[in-house]
Design an enzyme around this catalytic site. Structure first.
Site, PDB file in Angstrom:
ATOM      1  N   HIS A  41       0.828  -1.200   0.000  1.00 33.48           N
ATOM      2  CA  HIS A  41       0.000   0.000   0.000  1.00 33.48           C
ATOM      3  C   HIS A  41       0.864   1.253   0.000  1.00 33.48           C
ATOM      4  CE1 HIS A  41       1.015  -0.467   4.269  1.00 33.48           C
ATOM      5  NE2 HIS A  41       0.690   0.809   4.437  1.00 33.48           N
ATOM      6  N   ASP A  79       0.579   5.005   1.661  1.00 33.68           N
ATOM      7  CA  ASP A  79      -0.159   5.522   2.812  1.00 33.68           C
ATOM      8  C   ASP A  79      -1.249   6.516   2.409  1.00 33.68           C
ATOM      9  OD1 ASP A  79       1.040   4.095   4.859  1.00 33.68           O
ATOM     10  OD2 ASP A  79       2.628   5.563   5.153  1.00 33.68           O
ATOM     11  N   HIS A  94       4.698   0.112   0.350  1.00 34.95           N
ATOM     12  CA  HIS A  94       5.414  -0.675   1.344  1.00 34.95           C
ATOM     13  C   HIS A  94       4.509  -1.745   1.935  1.00 34.95           C
ATOM     14  CE1 HIS A  94       3.682   2.813   3.421  1.00 34.95           C
ATOM     15  NE2 HIS A  94       3.594   2.060   4.504  1.00 34.95           N
ATOM     16  N   ARG A 143       5.632   6.742  13.747  1.00 36.89           N
ATOM     17  CA  ARG A 143       5.664   7.278  12.386  1.00 36.89           C
ATOM     18  C   ARG A 143       5.145   8.705  12.346  1.00 36.89           C
ATOM     19  NH1 ARG A 143       1.449   4.689   8.645  1.00 36.89           N
ATOM     20  NH2 ARG A 143       0.193   6.410   9.410  1.00 36.89           N
TER      21      ARG A 143
END
Length: 300
Positions: free
Chosen positions: A116, A118, A276, A291
């Site tokens: 995917h 983000d 990723h 993150r």
């Protein structure tokens, strides 16, 4: 993969560069050594070098960075304002820093272990992310990144012609909302209506063409035209079969780099040109990540 450097791919360091740069594959990824990310967060010249390397390699890795959360946030904010996540939420003391903690008490969700990009369910998906491992398993828990510009470049020419001008919908309701009660899922959709993006986007800084469909993509929005559809079977499953073919390109190993995490290692990636996949092969061990995602621009 990151432990073995291809002898044909030597460490790269421009004469004025303060970083030692070790490419990890031919198409994507480099490990930086001799770097203090805390200092980079405060130094404009160092940050400019880091940003230039990011555009070249698409994802950068740095180990042994025992910096504070505030420095982590400050580094990410060098790229631009940070986004909040409507489901995961942020650290209360550091807005924009999302805690992705997985342990035995975590819910059984699997949003990360799919290829995917983000938050493409946003009209303006994130520009990029700065991710740190806070605590990791003794084995497993790697993350894979994919060069989606290379994935587009190596598509057959007839496929490139077929998808030129196509657009597609991306949904948070069909992903994060799928496990919610109906009322909560519909409220999430009302707050974040499906976003529409080109199937092939243009990177705003490099000009690269990028294949821009992923696990959040549900369907094409302009496929059903006289040129594409003679009968209903061309439309359904014709459009979905083409979309699934495109989504599967992220799983091609030749476009990938795989990173073995260690405590206080960082990954910084360009969300506009990569996908990723966080490999969930470490249960019952603990994996804690933090993150900071950077707000991006509308696609074109």
């Amino acid at each position: 993969m990151q432990d073995t450097i291809d002898p044909a791919v030597e460490p790269v360091a421009a004469p004025a560069s303060p970083f030692e740069v070790h490419p990890l594959t031919v198409h994507i990824g480099a490990e930086l050594r001799g770097v203090d990310l805390g200092e980079v967060s405060r130094n404009s010249d160092l940050f400019a070098e880091l940003r230039s390397l990011l555009l070249r390699y698409k994802v950068l890795f740095v180990r042994d960075q025992d910096i504070s959360r505030a420095e982590h946030v400050a580094l990410a904010e060098r790229f631009g304002p940070l986004e909040d996540h409507p489901v995961a939420g942020s650290d209360p003391d550091h807005p924009g820093l999302v805690r992705i903690y997985k342990d035995l008490d975590s819910p059984a969700e699997h949003y990360e272990n799919a290829y995917h990009c983000d938050a493409t369910w946003r009209e303006a998906p994130p520009m990029g992310c700065v991710l740190r491992m806070v605590e990791g398993p003794p084995v497993g828990g790697d993350t894979i990144w994919v060069n989606m510009a290379e994935a587009y470049r190596r598509l057959p020419e007839d496929v490139k012609a077929r998808i030129e001008g196509l657009r597609a919908r991306h949904s948070i309701e069909a992903s994060f909302g799928a496990n919610m009660p109906v009322e909560q899922r519909l409220a999430l959709h009302e707050r974040f209506p499906d976003a529409e993006h080109p199937v092939v986007r243009t990177h705003p800084e490099t000009g690269e063409k990028v294949l821009f469909v992923n696990a959040f993509t549900t369907h094409f929005t302009n496929f059903h035209t006289p040129a594409n559809v003679r009968f209903g079977f061309d439309y359904t499953p014709g459009g979905s079969e083409l979309l699934n073919y495109l989504i599967r390109q992220a799983a091609v190993p030749e476009y990938q780099v795989r990173w073995r995490w260690t405590k206080n290692s960082f990954a910084i990636w360009d969300n506009r040109s990569t996908q990723h996949y966080a490999v969930q092969d470490y249960w019952p061990a603990v994996r804690k990540m933090e993150r900071a995602g950077v707000i991006g621009d509308k696609t074109f």
